[in-house]
Motif scaffolding. Structure first.
Motif, PDB file in Angstrom:
ATOM      1  N   PRO A   1     -34.546   8.889  -2.500  1.00  0.00           N
ATOM      2  CA  PRO A   1     -34.663   9.719  -1.296  1.00  0.00           C
ATOM      3  C   PRO A   1     -36.028   9.555  -0.631  1.00  0.00           C
ATOM      4  N   TRP A   2     -36.040   9.599   0.690  1.00  0.00           N
ATOM      5  CA  TRP A   2     -37.287   9.476   1.417  1.00  0.00           C
ATOM      6  C   TRP A   2     -37.166  10.178   2.768  1.00  0.00           C
ATOM      7  N   GLU A   3     -38.320  10.430   3.369  1.00  0.00           N
ATOM      8  CA  GLU A   3     -38.395  11.026   4.695  1.00  0.00           C
ATOM      9  C   GLU A   3     -39.497  10.331   5.482  1.00  0.00           C
ATOM     10  N   ALA A   4     -39.410  10.407   6.788  1.00  0.00           N
ATOM     11  CA  ALA A   4     -40.456   9.868   7.664  1.00  0.00           C
ATOM     12  C   ALA A   4     -41.011  11.018   8.487  1.00  0.00           C
ATOM     13  N   VAL A   5     -42.280  11.344   8.277  1.00  0.00           N
ATOM     14  CA  VAL A   5     -42.950  12.405   9.017  1.00  0.00           C
ATOM     15  C   VAL A   5     -43.807  11.739  10.096  1.00  0.00           C
ATOM     16  N   VAL A   6     -43.336  11.800  11.333  1.00  0.00           N
ATOM     17  CA  VAL A   6     -44.057  11.186  12.443  1.00  0.00           C
ATOM     18  C   VAL A   6     -44.838  12.276  13.164  1.00  0.00           C
ATOM     19  N   VAL A   7     -46.155  12.131  13.200  1.00  0.00           N
ATOM     20  CA  VAL A   7     -47.034  13.149  13.775  1.00  0.00           C
ATOM     21  C   VAL A   7     -47.454  12.698  15.167  1.00  0.00           C
TER      22      VAL A   7
END
Length: 298
Positions: free
Chosen positions: A42-48
């Motif tokens: 599992p993974w996520e992409a946190v784009v700031v």
């Protein structure tokens, strides 16, 4: 964009943190490269989004419908990659944090390779590939180098580029995060030097490749290198007590002499003009930084 609340890291989850500012033209290609990663966990992409004034937010909203792992975050209150990275790390749900940039492209297998290295290292960097996204003018200013180890520009401690690195979130927390006063250069160097001085050993993942995009045009490249050079005396001010060597006066004199001798390159090919301007900008930045931080590092 809603800002999700941070919490305790989820075991096994990987968080990819991406600072973005006016990245409308490039962020979709990076997100597509992440979407196509074959990492099985599992993974996520946190784009700031760090105060974009273009269509970056619209691109992120569009990608959210396709990519449920995407978590857009708005952080306009202060500018700088380290501010955006800290916001992303704070809100990241994973126990492992990977960092890349909005204008680059992660290669296939990047995530899996970086995670594998972080199984035995508290922090790590990967390889930067410069040729595929850049033309001859940009490459003349910043020639490709063999990327088979961490960077070692200053003869002190190695470090990974912020465009291709990873670490355990607990390490980020123990170090107090990235130093947000480093806004225009050496932001990544400072963090990973502090990590090593605190006793953390860095790993290197040769198979975690990022296709690295340089600035477009000689003046844009020169502005960036000026900022890099201006940050070097500050690094020396902050780390000389830990062993960072002073700059070599003879090397600086030879660099300025070469610039003088080859001043005619300004009227030569775009490639030679770009390389000359890049060299001038770096050295001029070091002079300006030496004055500003009252530490000569030329």
């Amino acid at each position: 964009m809603a800002e999700p609340a941070g919490g305790p890291p989820r075991a096994g989850l990987v968080s990819v943190v991406i600072p973005a500012r006016n990245a409308e033209a490039t962020i979709a290609v990076q997100l597509d490269a992440l979407y196509r990663q074959t990492y099985p966990g599992p993974w996520e992409a946190v784009v700031v989004d760090n105060g974009s004034s273009d269509g970056t937010r619209a691109v992120l909203r569009s990608w959210q419908r396709r990519m449920p792992q995407l978590r857009p975050v708005s952080a306009p209150e202060a500018s700088g990659a380290n501010h955006a990275r800290n916001i992303g790390c704070r809100l990241a749900s994973g126990e492992l944090v990977l960092c890349c940039d909005a204008d680059d492209i992660v290669a296939p297998g990047w995530m899996a390779a970086m995670v594998e290295t972080l199984r035995t290292s508290p922090a790590a960097g990967g390889a930067l590939e410069r040729r595929s996204l850049n033309g001859t003018v940009a490459l003349a200013a910043r020639p490709p180098k063999e990327s088979d180890s961490l960077l070692d520009t200053f003869g002190f401690l190695p470090y990974p580029a912020g465009a291709n690195c990873g670490f355990h979130k607990e390490l980020w927390r123990r170090l107090g995060g990235f130093d947000e006063s480093y806004r225009y250069g050496s932001d990544d160097v400072e963090f990973f030097w502090r990590a090593q001085l605190a006793g953390y050993e860095l790993g290197f993942s040769p198979h975690a490749v990022v296709h690295y995009r340089l600035r477009d045009g000689p003046l844009a490249i020169a502005r960036q290198l000026y900022c890099y050079g201006r940050s070097h005396p500050r690094l020396y001010r902050d780390f000389r007590a830990y062993g960072m060597p002073r700059s070599r006066i003879g090397e600086a004199v030879r660099a300025w002499w070469r610039l003088l001798v080859h001043a005619g390159d300004l009227a030569a090919t775009p490639e030679r003009r770009s390389a000359w301007l890049a060299g001038l900008a770096l050295r001029a930045g070091r002079v300006a930084g030496s004055v500003r931080h009252r530490r000569p590092y030329l």
